[in-house]
Structure formats: C-alpha cells, structure tokens
Design an enzyme around this catalytic site. Structure first.
Site: not given
Ligand code: C5P
Length: 239
Positions: A19, A69-71, A75, A77, A217
């Site tokens: 990110d 992408l967390k669609l 259904p 689409t 991240g």
């Molecule tokens: O920076 P950080 O370690 O918080 O990043 C976590 C990543 O995981 C982000 O890209 C976020 O969009 C993703 N994510 C999340 N929680 C979820 C699913 C995905 O934090 N339930």
C-alpha cells in the site's frame, strides 16, 4: 484430524501489503525485500493507480501476487469481474463474504474455470472493525460469531480460504476444515504503531494461533529500513 502440534510446527508465510503512494515506491520496496519474500499483496490503492501492469511486473520478478480487490457486488457482476481478471498471473484474490452465498458460489465456480491456480478468499469482518464499529452498521452479533457465520458461508460456497483477524483463528480452526487457508492482516510486531487496525496480534502470536499467511503492510513499509523490519519479523516467526 487437527492437532495442536500441527499449529506449533507450522510457519506462516509473510505477504507484504504493497500500500504505497506511487509506482516508484512500489518497485523500490519490492527490491528492498529481495528473495526473503515470496508474496506481495496488491490492494486497491496500488491496483487502481498502476493496474494490471504492476501485477505483471511483480509476477515477472518471481513473486506471487495476492490481488486484494475485495469484490462486493451482485453475483453476476462479481463473477464477470473474475472473468475479466483471467489473463492475470494472480495467486490469491479476495471477495467480501458479505456479498452472500449465491455470489460466493458463482465466484468460486468461475474462479475454478478461468483462474484454476488462484486461491479465492473471502474477507469476513475487516480487522479495522471492532464490536462498536460492527454494531454501528447494524450487526448485533458478537464479532466472533459474525466472523464464524461468514467463514462457514464462504467454505460452504467452496471458497478456498478466508481472511480474518488473528484473534479468530483458534476458534475458526475448530469449526472449519483444515484445508481452509487462513489469512490474517492486523499483524503488529510488539511496540509498533496500530494505525487504524483494532483486532491485532504480533507475528509470533499469530503463528501460534495457526495462521497460514500473515499480511503485513505498514510495520514494514513505514520502517526506516524495510528490509531489516522484514528480517526481524521473519526471525520472530522462525523463533
Ligand atoms: O498496514 P497494515 O499491516 O495494517 O495492512 C493490512 C493490509 O491488509 C491492508 O492492505 C488492508 O487493506 C488489508 N486487510 C485488512 N483487514 C482485512 C482484510 C484486508 O487490514 N480484513
């Protein structure tokens, strides 16, 4: 049959959540993490900016891509969106379990047909949401109950894995098949900044709880030396 010992012996893989604010930064961080890292997660921020080209660049560098992408849509689409991704080298792809059973089934089926090598994952409750955030959107169940409900829905629909907070792992292992992959964000090494994350654990704790993959991240991206931050996380998991 699932044993506690399997949990202790298992070492989760780290997925770097890419990110970042621009393409140059993305490439720099991929280089800084070198061979230590197999998986890179491309989320909305990077995909909407750099698109399929970034996905191909990462795959060409020998790493696997988790396209987050967390669609979440009707259904038809969602299934058509998966068809649109069929040319891309992606190892994992996310959907929101909240889209419902029909959507998840259609996506799991379409995934098998057009992206047979890709693990389709359902996001349960976002790790940034705690009980009060969940209540504010009208969900009265406790977080754990809601996560379990969505995880069961996802596996019934033949989705290959789920995304949840590390706090739910131990419980979910008791009610899901051992084949279901568990991916957990919300990982914070001791002493690091929480940011917007709420339901968190350290890498070592998440390993003990039985995670298959840890999505990390900002603890790596925001470090002065991302390569060293990754080394220390990997050492914690190994230890
Ligand atoms: O920076 P950080 O370690 O918080 O990043 C976590 C990543 O995981 C982000 O890209 C976020 O969009 C993703 N994510 C999340 N929680 C979820 C699913 C995905 O934090 N339930």
């Amino acid at each position: 049959m699932y044993h506690d010992k399997d949990v202790e012996d298992k070492r989760p893989e780290v997925i770097l959540a890419l990110d970042v604010d621009n393409r140059k930064q993305a490439e720099k961080i991929i280089q800084a993490t070198g061979d230590k890292l197999q998986w890179v997660k491309v989320g909305l921020q990077s995909y909407l900016r750099d698109g399929a080209d970034l996905v191909r660049t990462i795959a060409d560098s020998g790493k696997k891509v988790f396209l987050d992408l967390k669609l979440h849509d009707i259904p038809n689409t969602m299934a058509k969106a998966i068809e649109s991704l069929s040319e891309l080298p992606i190892g994992m792809l996310t959907l929101h379990a909240h889209a419902g059973e029909e959507a998840l089934q259609r996506c799991a089926q379409t995934g098998k047909e057009v992206l047979p090598e890709t693990l389709i994952l359902a996001v349960t409750v976002l790790t940034s949401m705690d009980q009060s955030a969940l209540s504010a959107v009208g969900v009265r169940s406790p977080v754990l109950e809601q996560v379990e409900r969505l995880a069961r829905l996802a596996t019934r629909s033949e989705v290959g894995g789920i995304v949840c907070s590390p706090h739910e792992l131990v419980h979910l292992r008791t009610c899901l098949s051992p084949e279901t992959k568990m991916i957990t964000p919300g990982i914070r090494p001791a002493g690091s900044d929480l940011g917007d994350q709420r339901r968190i654990m350290t890498p070592a704790e998440a390993k003990l709880a039985g995670a298959d993959y840890l999505v990390i991240g900002r603890p790596i991206l925001a470090a002065k030396a991302p390569g060293l931050a990754l080394d220390s996380i990997l050492a914690e998991i190994k230890g």
